[in-house]
Design an enzyme around this catalytic site. Structure first.
Site, PDB file in Angstrom:
ATOM      1  N   ASP A  94       0.435  -1.069   0.392  1.00 35.95           N
ATOM      2  CA  ASP A  94      -0.182   0.129   0.029  1.00 35.95           C
ATOM      3  C   ASP A  94       1.014   1.515   0.290  1.00 35.95           C
ATOM      4  O   ASP A  94       1.864   1.122   0.555  1.00 35.95           O
ATOM      5  CB  ASP A  94      -0.992   0.204   1.421  1.00 35.95           C
ATOM      6  CG  ASP A  94      -1.705   1.061   1.211  1.00 35.95           C
ATOM      7  OD1 ASP A  94      -2.240   1.851   0.105  1.00 35.95           O
ATOM      8  OD2 ASP A  94      -2.139   1.718   2.407  1.00 35.95           O
TER       9      ASP A  94
ATOM     10  N   THR B 245       0.054   5.047   1.371  1.00 34.54           N
ATOM     11  CA  THR B 245      -0.401   5.763   2.478  1.00 34.54           C
ATOM     12  C   THR B 245      -0.057   5.211   3.870  1.00 34.54           C
ATOM     13  O   THR B 245      -0.306   4.456   3.826  1.00 34.54           O
ATOM     14  CB  THR B 245      -1.438   6.761   2.567  1.00 34.54           C
ATOM     15  OG1 THR B 245      -1.608   6.828   1.810  1.00 34.54           O
ATOM     16  CG2 THR B 245      -1.427   6.837   3.522  1.00 34.54           C
TER      17      THR B 245
ATOM     18  N   ASP C 227      -1.733  -0.735   6.367  1.00 31.71           N
ATOM     19  CA  ASP C 227      -1.468  -0.684   7.355  1.00 31.71           C
ATOM     20  C   ASP C 227      -3.052   0.193   7.889  1.00 31.71           C
ATOM     21  O   ASP C 227      -3.679   0.497   9.153  1.00 31.71           O
ATOM     22  CB  ASP C 227      -1.024   0.765   7.982  1.00 31.71           C
ATOM     23  CG  ASP C 227      -1.067   2.046   6.741  1.00 31.71           C
ATOM     24  OD1 ASP C 227      -1.955   1.758   6.251  1.00 31.71           O
ATOM     25  OD2 ASP C 227      -1.642   3.086   7.737  1.00 31.71           O
TER      26      ASP C 227
END
Length: 499
Positions: free
Chosen positions: A223, A225, A387
């Site tokens: 991912d 961000t 996250d």
């Protein structure tokens, strides 16, 4: 030795549970302070943490400033500065400042309690390679029994006098030397020590299967961000169209698209192009400005008022300092790395270009799992690092889900592995730990089998006609025990290995 190994493996983690102060200082609604037993602290309570004290529960700083030593959680020796809104973790040590915090997670819900639970579950889980040992054992035990019966029969029928005594002693020696204790210890001992070592390095491995598969991963999907970047975007630009005020407030989240709300009687929409299309709003007046900001690596959100394009809001989220080095090292060991993000292609290209990786952009949360599945269908063994809540389906779909410890609880629950510090370089350490542990297991299995392969013919008396040698059952018992000692001692070497 086995009990000592188990104790040492878990001792560092058990010690963490004892780090929280037993009597934190609680503030009541009038501001009065009193020391109370830790068990009486409730979610929402305000607690004062004084200089040199340990943080009692997980929570957020309300007021004050200090630096907190989080090395027992992250492995990072440098204290972390904490101001209002910063999160703090139970058991970490406050520095010279003081602050008031709000309790958010207590008891079994704290990060420390979750760490202990995850490591405990991992140490009880079974790696796929264990099935090999189980399958071999299912054939091995009948073979040994048959070998003992044949040994007894041969010695009883053609052996020297006293035949019955020789037959009985040699058959018993075969059963003793072939006792598969070492075979049963070979895998779980290495898994137990390996997961414990990972925990001390800030790598929480939820199950033995994840530990085994880590070394086989050839594709890493990340991912953007919070994984490649800091995950703390800052507002960098607000560009309203002529006649539109930049002040807006109030919203309703639409996952993967943006937010909507009503301000001063006007319908406000802030989000991506998907949001505009869903609301049948023409984004064309904003495209040129948006592209210019995206080429700088900023994430641009389109703003509409009462169904018409009204301006842009841009935020920037810098790369983590460790990301470039981590990507270089991961590529150096042969991993294919792909960034999958919900951001548009221009912004994604700006970020991916800085670290030299492939990317897929404009991927909605529910589509991330499909991207992972597509690579799996091509034969890749895929690890997914993320996250956020939006990453949870992809983390669950991947062969190994890697959650950033700095992210959400949902992501950590979906991931088979959690990197407490949220540093991608820990993936390399986890990979090395996997390879080292699996090599250790294969060595253990070799030790277990070599004793049996050599010991059974000796116990059966095969060398007797040529050399007159017989294996005393007491010596057979010592050899069997020594094979278990060899396996345990070899597994303990993992404690000192690099990871």
């Amino acid at each position: 030795m086995e009990l000592r190994a188990r104790s040492q493996t878990s001792s560092a983690i058990r010690a963490l549970l004892g780090l929280a102060p037993k009597t934190p200082r609680r503030l009541d609604e009038h501001g009065h302070e009193a020391d109370v037993p830790l068990e009486q602290v409730q979610v929402g309570d305000r607690l004062r943490v004084r200089p040199g004290e340990k943080v009692p529960v997980d929570g957020v700083v309300l007021e004050g400033h200090s630096s907190v030593d989080e090395s027992m959680i992250t492995g990072e020796p440098i204290p972390i500065e904490k101001d209002a809104t910063a999160k703090v973790t139970a058991g970490t040590v406050n520095g010279t400042g003081g602050f008031v915090m709000r309790a958010e997670r207590i008891g079994a819900d704290t990060l420390l309690a979750q760490i202990v639970k995850m490591v405990s579950e991992a140490q009880r889980s079974r790696a796929p390679i264990q099935r090999l040992a189980d399958r071999v054992s299912s054939y091995f035990v009948p073979v040994v029994i048959v070998s003992a019966i044949i040994t007894f029969a041969v010695w009883y029928l053609v052996g020297p006098q006293p035949r019955f005594a020789h037959a009985l002693v040699n058959a018993v020696a075969v059963l003793i030397v072939a006792c598969p204790c070492a075979l049963g210890l070979a895998t779980p001992m290495a898994i137990m020590v390996g997961t414990g070592r990972g925990a001390r390095a800030g790598i929480l491995i939820r199950n033995a299967e994840a530990l085994e598969l880590f070394g086989k991963v050839d594709t890493l999907i990340v991912d953007k961000t919070g994984t490649l970047t800091e995950g703390k975007p800052t507002l960098s630009s607000v560009l309203p169209q002529p006649g539109i005020s930049a002040d807006t407030e109030g919203f309703n989240s639409v996952t993967g698209k943006g937010v909507t709300g009503t301000v001063s009687g006007k319908l406000i929409a802030v989000g991506n192009a998907e949001m505009f299309h869903a609301l049948s709003i023409d984004p064309s007046p904003l495209v040129k400005q948006a592209d210019a900001l995206r080429k700088e690596g900023q994430t641009v959100m389109l703003v509409a008022v009462d169904g018409k394009a009204a301006g842009l809001v841009a935020v920037s989220d810098p790369l983590k300092d460790s990301t470039p080095e981590a990507i270089r090292e991961l590529k150096a060991v042969g991993l294919k790395i792909i960034m999958v993000t919900g951001d548009n292609a221009t912004t994604a290209q700006a970020v991916a270009g800085k670290v030299g990786i492939e990317f897929e952009a404009d991927v909605l949360p529910e589509k991330k799992a499909e991207v992972v599945k597509a690579y799996q269908q091509q034969g890749a063994i895929v690890a997914m690092a993320g996250d956020g809540v939006n990453d949870a389906p992809a983390l669950a779909q991947a062969d190994i889900g890697i959650a950033m410890g700095t992210g959400t609880d949902v992501a950590m629950e979906a991931g088979g592995t959690t990197l407490l510090k949220g540093d991608l370089r820990a993936i390399l350490r986890a990979r090395r730990l996997s390879l080292t542990t699996m090599r250790n297991i294969r060595q253990n299995l070799f030790f277990a089998f070599i004793y049996i392969v050599v010991g059974v013919p000796l116990a059966a008396g095969v060398p007797f006609p040529a050399f007159g040698l017989l294996l005393n059952p007491m010596i057979a018992a010592a050899a069997m025990s020594f094979s278990s000692v060899s396996v345990i001692a070899n597994a303990l070497r993992l404690r000192a290995s690099e990871s």
